[in-house]
Design an enzyme around this catalytic site. Structure first.
Site, PDB file in Angstrom:
ATOM      1  N   GLY A  24       0.814  -1.207   0.000  1.00  0.00           N
ATOM      2  CA  GLY A  24       0.000   0.000   0.000  1.00  0.00           C
ATOM      3  C   GLY A  24       0.847   1.256   0.000  1.00  0.00           C
ATOM      4  O   GLY A  24       0.543   2.240  -0.680  1.00  0.00           O
ATOM      5  N   ASP A  35       0.027   7.464   2.194  1.00  0.00           N
ATOM      6  CA  ASP A  35      -0.442   6.126   2.589  1.00  0.00           C
ATOM      7  C   ASP A  35      -1.495   6.263   3.683  1.00  0.00           C
ATOM      8  O   ASP A  35      -1.377   5.727   4.776  1.00  0.00           O
ATOM      9  CB  ASP A  35       0.749   5.297   3.073  1.00  0.00           C
ATOM     10  CG  ASP A  35       0.368   3.842   3.326  1.00  0.00           C
ATOM     11  OD1 ASP A  35      -0.631   3.381   2.748  1.00  0.00           O
ATOM     12  OD2 ASP A  35       1.091   3.171   4.097  1.00  0.00           O
ATOM     13  N   ASP A  62      -1.743  -5.705   0.021  1.00  0.00           N
ATOM     14  CA  ASP A  62      -1.796  -4.926   1.253  1.00  0.00           C
ATOM     15  C   ASP A  62      -3.134  -4.188   1.248  1.00  0.00           C
ATOM     16  O   ASP A  62      -3.275  -3.138   0.620  1.00  0.00           O
ATOM     17  CB  ASP A  62      -0.615  -3.956   1.283  1.00  0.00           C
ATOM     18  CG  ASP A  62      -0.597  -3.081   2.526  1.00  0.00           C
ATOM     19  OD1 ASP A  62      -1.480  -3.247   3.384  1.00  0.00           O
ATOM     20  OD2 ASP A  62       0.304  -2.228   2.632  1.00  0.00           O
ATOM     21  N   ASP A  64      -4.831  -2.665   3.605  1.00  0.00           N
ATOM     22  CA  ASP A  64      -5.065  -1.678   4.663  1.00  0.00           C
ATOM     23  C   ASP A  64      -6.091  -2.208   5.665  1.00  0.00           C
ATOM     24  O   ASP A  64      -5.930  -3.294   6.186  1.00  0.00           O
ATOM     25  CB  ASP A  64      -5.493  -0.343   4.045  1.00  0.00           C
ATOM     26  CG  ASP A  64      -4.363   0.313   3.256  1.00  0.00           C
ATOM     27  OD1 ASP A  64      -3.199  -0.049   3.487  1.00  0.00           O
ATOM     28  OD2 ASP A  64      -4.640   1.172   2.399  1.00  0.00           O
ATOM     29  N   GLU A  91      -5.433  -5.003   8.214  1.00  0.00           N
ATOM     30  CA  GLU A  91      -4.887  -4.663   9.527  1.00  0.00           C
ATOM     31  C   GLU A  91      -5.987  -4.160  10.447  1.00  0.00           C
ATOM     32  O   GLU A  91      -6.976  -3.562   9.991  1.00  0.00           O
ATOM     33  CB  GLU A  91      -3.780  -3.622   9.382  1.00  0.00           C
ATOM     34  CG  GLU A  91      -4.209  -2.341   8.707  1.00  0.00           C
ATOM     35  CD  GLU A  91      -3.031  -1.476   8.283  1.00  0.00           C
ATOM     36  OE1 GLU A  91      -2.751  -0.494   8.994  1.00  0.00           O
ATOM     37  OE2 GLU A  91      -2.400  -1.789   7.251  1.00  0.00           O
ATOM     38  N   LYS A  97      -6.682   4.487   7.433  1.00  0.00           N
ATOM     39  CA  LYS A  97      -5.494   4.030   8.173  1.00  0.00           C
ATOM     40  C   LYS A  97      -4.410   5.102   8.175  1.00  0.00           C
ATOM     41  O   LYS A  97      -4.395   6.014   7.340  1.00  0.00           O
ATOM     42  CB  LYS A  97      -4.976   2.717   7.574  1.00  0.00           C
ATOM     43  CG  LYS A  97      -4.532   2.765   6.105  1.00  0.00           C
ATOM     44  CD  LYS A  97      -3.123   3.273   5.857  1.00  0.00           C
ATOM     45  CE  LYS A  97      -2.029   2.463   6.499  1.00  0.00           C
ATOM     46  NZ  LYS A  97      -1.680   1.272   5.675  1.00  0.00           N
ATOM     47  N   ASN A  99      -0.101   5.069   8.304  1.00  0.00           N
ATOM     48  CA  ASN A  99       1.045   4.166   8.203  1.00  0.00           C
ATOM     49  C   ASN A  99       1.635   3.914   9.579  1.00  0.00           C
ATOM     50  O   ASN A  99       1.772   4.828  10.393  1.00  0.00           O
ATOM     51  CB  ASN A  99       2.101   4.768   7.271  1.00  0.00           C
ATOM     52  CG  ASN A  99       3.235   3.803   6.997  1.00  0.00           C
ATOM     53  OD1 ASN A  99       4.117   3.611   7.813  1.00  0.00           O
ATOM     54  ND2 ASN A  99       3.201   3.193   5.820  1.00  0.00           N
ATOM     55  N   SER A 100       1.996   2.675   9.844  1.00  0.00           N
ATOM     56  CA  SER A 100       2.459   2.262  11.171  1.00  0.00           C
ATOM     57  C   SER A 100       3.706   2.994  11.626  1.00  0.00           C
ATOM     58  O   SER A 100       3.974   3.106  12.826  1.00  0.00           O
ATOM     59  CB  SER A 100       2.728   0.751  11.169  1.00  0.00           C
ATOM     60  OG  SER A 100       1.558   0.035  10.853  1.00  0.00           O
ATOM     61  N   ARG A 136      -3.492  -8.729   9.928  1.00  0.00           N
ATOM     62  CA  ARG A 136      -2.300  -7.999  10.398  1.00  0.00           C
ATOM     63  C   ARG A 136      -2.551  -7.431  11.788  1.00  0.00           C
ATOM     64  O   ARG A 136      -3.487  -6.643  11.997  1.00  0.00           O
ATOM     65  CB  ARG A 136      -1.957  -6.897   9.403  1.00  0.00           C
ATOM     66  CG  ARG A 136      -0.818  -6.001   9.840  1.00  0.00           C
ATOM     67  CD  ARG A 136      -0.320  -5.188   8.666  1.00  0.00           C
ATOM     68  NE  ARG A 136       0.187  -3.888   9.059  1.00  0.00           N
ATOM     69  CZ  ARG A 136       0.731  -3.017   8.220  1.00  0.00           C
ATOM     70  NH1 ARG A 136       0.823  -3.319   6.935  1.00  0.00           N
ATOM     71  NH2 ARG A 136       1.166  -1.849   8.644  1.00  0.00           N
ATOM     72  N   HIS A 167       3.225  -7.286  13.517  1.00  0.00           N
ATOM     73  CA  HIS A 167       3.991  -6.107  13.113  1.00  0.00           C
ATOM     74  C   HIS A 167       4.660  -5.465  14.321  1.00  0.00           C
ATOM     75  O   HIS A 167       4.093  -5.443  15.424  1.00  0.00           O
ATOM     76  CB  HIS A 167       3.058  -5.103  12.445  1.00  0.00           C
ATOM     77  CG  HIS A 167       3.742  -4.225  11.440  1.00  0.00           C
ATOM     78  ND1 HIS A 167       4.955  -4.518  10.889  1.00  0.00           N
ATOM     79  CD2 HIS A 167       3.363  -3.032  10.882  1.00  0.00           C
ATOM     80  CE1 HIS A 167       5.303  -3.576  10.040  1.00  0.00           C
ATOM     81  NE2 HIS A 167       4.359  -2.662  10.017  1.00  0.00           N
TER      82      HIS A 167
END
Length: 516
Positions: A24, A35, A62, A64, A91, A97, A99-100, A136, A167
């Site tokens: 993603g 993202d 991916d 999301d 996730e 979302k 981004n982590s 995820r 993750h």
């Protein structure tokens, strides 16, 4: 390995990876947006469709957060299956979302029941039993700890997730390993070691982690190269210093499979009998070292996965529009039952060499021809390398042979000739082939793959006509002919690959082929 376009996906497959991560971050980045679900799911799906069309290995999207609730998830799975995408990873965050790795501090997570509902909805709607839904787990990213991570992972597994992606954004893998100790292999685990990249991959194997995703590195590498080239051309106002550091335009054409279009134009717009390609597959021997596997079939019919070696070769040839395929068969030839093949018998296969088998087929061959040994597994693109080379006789040589192995094979010495091409791979020609054990003095191992143009076909026919009545011809192998052709002044071109093929000669080869 991550990919974000049809071109990058094809590059990933040719590199040897077994699967593609439809990232993603990379896809949104390649579109010039953030993202944060700024690219709609249909826009991402359009990119994935091009990636799927360009490749044959599985793609994991991916996804999301699933782009909404359970109903959006159902529609997403349906559309992914229609495009032959192998699976989706969602996730447990809140839509849209973040981004982590984008923000410091805790990130909000979706409720467990709501997220489990998305997983169940996706599994209920899928039609292909092999479609995969990966859940995820973002508990470590949110700072919620191991206990919450275990609670969520087990709930997602029970909801039907085929695998769990754990993750972490720490610079070491301690959170991942702590999780694995508690998890006890209840379901496959995937990881994304972007931050803890210094951890040796063998450590992941020790903890029974099933899948590592290299999540954005093709995209990041391409950005660096584009920035360098753009600055250099702007500064110098010419191409003189950059041309040698980028791929030639012909490499783009190759990746785009322009050769296939040319063949299609020839076939559909102006088909001529003289331009048709043929193939000869030499498959007369049993393969004694394979034991019980070849008691009732020749080794070319051994199944690797769901398809035999011969079936895989025929499919690759057909994809290059080579339909006129002759198979020279001897041992248990009645078991070779694939459609649209011309089976030519060599009843003397036990007492004759490769040239005797080739002779039985070559007199009825017309046009440019591919010659293959019937026990070789190879990637489809290897045929393109041969067919793209205009030389009259072309051999595929594998430079990635192991010096530790003690098997005997056809090992190649090469010489380099003057050429107008600036690319070294265009300059290598055969000096001699020796049937021997591996050694450092060899350039590589001949794969049993050869292409002949119409002129090359005539060269081989003339050789056969000259030698076929001599006593030594009965036991002559193709390498013997090639050595004599070189000594007579004929050029035999070498095209090099590094792996991406296996000769199935014994049980060890058969075992390795299962991973091919």
């Amino acid at each position: 390995m991550e990919a974000h376009s049809g071109m990058s996906a094809k590059i990933v497959e040719e590199a040897g990876f077994k699967g593609i991560w439809g990232s993603g971050l990379s896809i949104s980045g390649s579109l010039g947006v953030r993202d944060n679900n700024e690219a709609s799911w249909t826009q991402v799906l359009d990119v994935l469709e091009f990636m799927s069309d360009a490749t044959t290995i599985p793609i994991l999207m991916d996804g999301d957060t699933g782009y909404g609730n359970f109903n959006n998830m159902r529609r997403l799975v349906r559309k992914l299956e229609q495009r032959d995408v192998a699976g989706v990873c969602i996730e447990d965050k809140i839509f849209p979302k973040t981004n982590s790795f984008l923000r410091e501090g805790a990130q909000a997570l979706a409720g467990i029941d709501e997220f489990c509902g998305k997983i169940k909805a996706g599994k209920d709607i899928q039609k292909d039993d092999d479609f995969v839904i990966v859940a995820r787990l973002e508990a470590f990213i949110a700072g919620w700890g191991l206990k919450e991570a275990m609670k969520r992972a087990e709930a997602y597994r029970q909801a039907g997730a085929d695998a769990i992606l754990v993750h972490s954004k720490l610079s070491n893998a301690c959170e991942i390993f702590d999780f694995m100790k508690e998890w006890e292999n209840r379901a496959p685990i995937a990881i994304v070691p972007t931050k803890y990249y210094t951890t040796p991959t063998d450590e992941f194997r020790k903890y029974n982690i099933s899948l590592a995703i290299w999540a954005n590195h093709i995209f990041r590498g391409s950005i660096l190269k584009m920035q360098e080239i753009a600055r250099q051309i702007y500064k110098e106002q010419n191409l003189l210093s950059v041309e040698d550091s980028i791929v030639p335009v012909k490499e783009i054409f190759r990746l785009q499979d322009d050769k296939e279009l040319a063949m299609a134009e020839e076939h559909y717009l102006s088909p001529k009998a003289g331009n048709q390609r043929s193939a000869i597959i030499l498959a007369s021997t049993r393969g004694d070292q394979l034991g019980k596997l070849t008691e009732s079939i020749p080794k070319t019919m051994i199944k690797i996965g769901k398809k035999s070696i011969l079936e895989r070769a025929v499919e690759h040839l057909n994809e290059h529009h080579i339909k006129n395929i002759m198979v020279v068969a001897g041992y248990k030839r009645e078991t070779i039952n694939l459609p649209n093949l011309n089976i030519i018998a060599n009843d003397d296969y036990e007492t004759t060499g490769e040239m005797a088998s080739l002779t039985k087929a070559i007199d009825t061959t017309h046009g440019e021809s591919v010659i293959l040994f019937g026990d070789v597994l190879f990637k489809k693109y290897v045929l393109s390398i041969m067919l793209d080379d205009p030389s009259d006789i072309v051999l595929i040589v594998d430079s990635a042979f192991s010096l530790e192995k003690q098997y005997q094979s056809d090992f190649v010495h090469t010489c380099s000739m003057e050429s107008k091409s600036f690319f070294p791979e265009d300059n290598y020609y055969l000096e001699k082939i020796i049937y021997d054990k591996p050694g450092t003095e060899y350039y590589g191992e001949w794969t049993g793959m050869m292409k002949l143009t119409v002129k090359g076909l005539e060269i081989v026919r003339a050789f056969i006509q000259k030698f076929r009545k001599r006593p030594e011809f009965k036991k002559m192998d193709i390498r013997d002919m090639l050595n004599q052709l070189v000594q007579s002044g004929h050029k035999v071109k070498i095209q090099t690959i590094s792996g991406h093929r296996i000769d199935v000669n014994n049980i060890d080869d058969f075992t390795s082929a299962g991973e091919f």
